[in-house]
Design a protein around this motif. Structure first.
Motif, short mmCIF file in Angstrom:
data_model
loop_
_atom_site.label_atom_id
_atom_site.label_comp_id
_atom_site.label_asym_id
_atom_site.label_seq_id
_atom_site.Cartn_x
_atom_site.Cartn_y
_atom_site.Cartn_z
N GLY A 52 37.31 5.03 43.00
CA GLY A 52 37.02 3.93 43.90
C GLY A 52 36.70 4.38 45.31
N GLU A 53 36.36 3.42 46.15
CA GLU A 53 35.96 3.72 47.53
C GLU A 53 37.14 3.80 48.48
OE1 GLU A 53 32.99 1.03 48.88
OE2 GLU A 53 31.56 1.50 47.28
N GLU A 54 38.17 3.01 48.24
CA GLU A 54 39.33 3.02 49.13
C GLU A 54 40.16 4.29 48.88
OE1 GLU A 54 43.24 0.30 50.27
OE2 GLU A 54 41.68 -0.49 48.94
N TRP A 55 40.41 5.01 49.95
CA TRP A 55 41.12 6.28 49.80
C TRP A 55 42.57 6.06 49.36
CZ3 TRP A 55 39.61 11.42 50.39
CH2 TRP A 55 38.25 11.60 50.71
N LEU A 56 42.96 6.84 48.35
CA LEU A 56 44.31 6.77 47.82
C LEU A 56 45.25 7.63 48.67
CD1 LEU A 56 43.45 7.22 44.03
CD2 LEU A 56 43.66 5.08 45.32
N THR A 57 46.53 7.45 48.45
CA THR A 57 47.53 8.26 49.16
C THR A 57 48.30 9.15 48.21
OG1 THR A 57 49.16 6.48 49.01
CG2 THR A 57 47.80 6.57 51.01
N PRO A 62 36.83 21.00 60.21
CA PRO A 62 35.86 19.91 60.10
C PRO A 62 36.37 18.80 59.19
CG PRO A 62 35.21 21.75 58.72
CD PRO A 62 36.39 22.22 59.53
N ALA A 63 35.83 17.61 59.37
CA ALA A 63 36.16 16.48 58.50
C ALA A 63 35.31 16.58 57.24
CB ALA A 63 35.89 15.17 59.22
N PHE A 64 35.96 16.58 56.08
CA PHE A 64 35.25 16.70 54.81
C PHE A 64 35.09 15.37 54.08
CE2 PHE A 64 36.99 21.04 55.29
CZ PHE A 64 35.85 21.79 55.05
N GLY A 65 35.85 14.36 54.49
CA GLY A 65 35.94 13.12 53.73
C GLY A 65 34.61 12.48 53.38
N GLU A 66 33.81 12.14 54.38
CA GLU A 66 32.55 11.44 54.12
C GLU A 66 31.54 12.33 53.41
OE1 GLU A 66 30.86 9.55 57.48
OE2 GLU A 66 32.65 8.38 57.98
N LEU A 67 31.59 13.62 53.67
CA LEU A 67 30.61 14.53 53.11
C LEU A 67 30.89 14.89 51.65
CD1 LEU A 67 30.31 16.88 56.20
CD2 LEU A 67 28.56 15.30 55.38
N LEU A 68 32.14 15.08 51.31
CA LEU A 68 32.48 15.52 49.95
C LEU A 68 33.00 14.40 49.06
CD1 LEU A 68 34.11 19.01 50.58
CD2 LEU A 68 31.71 18.41 50.28
N GLN A 95 36.05 11.35 47.79
CA GLN A 95 37.44 11.31 47.35
C GLN A 95 37.70 12.10 46.07
OE1 GLN A 95 41.07 8.14 47.07
NE2 GLN A 95 39.02 7.28 46.99
N GLU A 96 36.76 12.04 45.11
CA GLU A 96 36.98 12.77 43.86
C GLU A 96 37.09 14.28 44.13
OE1 GLU A 96 34.73 10.28 44.08
OE2 GLU A 96 35.87 8.84 42.86
N ALA A 97 36.22 14.79 45.00
CA ALA A 97 36.28 16.22 45.34
C ALA A 97 37.60 16.55 46.04
CB ALA A 97 35.10 16.60 46.23
N ALA A 98 38.03 15.65 46.92
CA ALA A 98 39.28 15.87 47.65
C ALA A 98 40.45 16.04 46.70
CB ALA A 98 39.55 14.71 48.61
N TRP A 99 40.58 15.13 45.74
CA TRP A 99 41.73 15.17 44.84
C TRP A 99 41.62 16.30 43.82
CZ3 TRP A 99 45.59 13.28 47.00
CH2 TRP A 99 45.55 12.09 47.73
N ALA A 100 40.40 16.69 43.49
CA ALA A 100 40.23 17.86 42.61
C ALA A 100 40.72 19.12 43.33
CB ALA A 100 38.78 18.01 42.19
N ILE A 101 40.33 19.26 44.59
CA ILE A 101 40.79 20.41 45.37
C ILE A 101 42.30 20.38 45.54
CG2 ILE A 101 40.73 21.46 47.67
CD1 ILE A 101 37.75 20.59 47.81
#
Length: 227
Positions: free
Chosen positions: A37-42, A118-124, A126-132
């Motif tokens: 989804g679009e809303e960032w999880l915690t 750097p801020a990665f959120g918009e560029l990469l 949420q799926e990439a964030a949680w995989a990392i």
């Protein structure tokens, strides 16, 4: 552990500028991971207990690629920091650690007007964030690896021989031994399962010489990283 982890992380934030510089974020292919989804999880949605073993395994693999492309230069190969950036292995594998991670991932970190991460959120995304995040939290504990290093070296040598057709060891027995060893290797984060050299090697063993070769290489790389 929580106090120690956060103290270790905060203490090195002022020197992040020495590492990140102007490195441009590299896109991460998250094909195969569930959309969250679009809303960032915690909290990490890709842990095995929530998403299943298959999704967890896929997240670790994708996360490893994403981490190596975007994070390893500062935070170290296999997430073993050289001291210039936080050692992310110490982030607890629970919501507290997730919140710290996703905040930094999304917004980066600045000090006195200088971008130190750097801020990665918009560029990469949420799926990439949680995989990392999944990859990071499954890093094996150094002491656990050290305890089984000699045993893994012996199995590696047997796999080397099997990969050239000259060995007489039982490949399935080696796989079973590696699986048993992997189950006993702890993570730094407290996550229940470590993505270790032992588990990676076991996954390669399929009875073929190529599989034995890849398994031996996985052990060689993992043992080198542990030192």
């Amino acid at each position: 552990m929580k106090t120690f982890a956060m103290t270790a992380l905060v203490s090195v934030l002022p020197v992040l500028a020495l590492a990140h510089g102007d490195v441009a974020p590299q896109a991460v292919d998250t094909t195969g991971l569930p959309n969250v989804g679009e809303e960032w999880l915690t909290e990490n949605p890709y842990r095995a207990e929530a998403a299943g073993e298959e999704v967890w395994s896929k997240a670790v693999k994708i996360g490893a690629s994403g981490y190596n492309q975007n994070c390893a230069r500062c935070h170290g190969l296999e997430v073993i920091s050289g001291g210039l950036a936080p050692d992310l292995r110490f982030l607890e594998a629970e919501e507290y650690g997730d919140e710290w991670f996703v905040e930094r991932f999304r917004h980066g970190y600045t000090q006195n007007g200088t971008t130190k991460m750097p801020a990665f959120g918009e560029l990469l995304g949420q799926e990439a964030a949680w995989a990392i995040r999944t990859y990071i939290e499954t890093r094996p504990d150094d002491e656990s690896m050290a305890e089984v290093a000699d045993e893994l070296k012996g199995l590696r040598d047997q796999l080397d021989a099997l990969s050239t057709g000259s060995g007489d060891a039982d490949g399935e027995l080696i796989k079973a031994e590696l699986t048993e060893i992997a189950a006993g290797i702890e993570t730094v984060s407290g996550a229940p399962v470590a993505d270790s050299a032992a588990s990676r090697a076991a996954a390669f063993i399929d009875g073929s010489e190529e599989g034995y070769r890849h398994a031996a290489e996985a052990l060689t790389i993992g043992l080198s990283a542990a030192h």
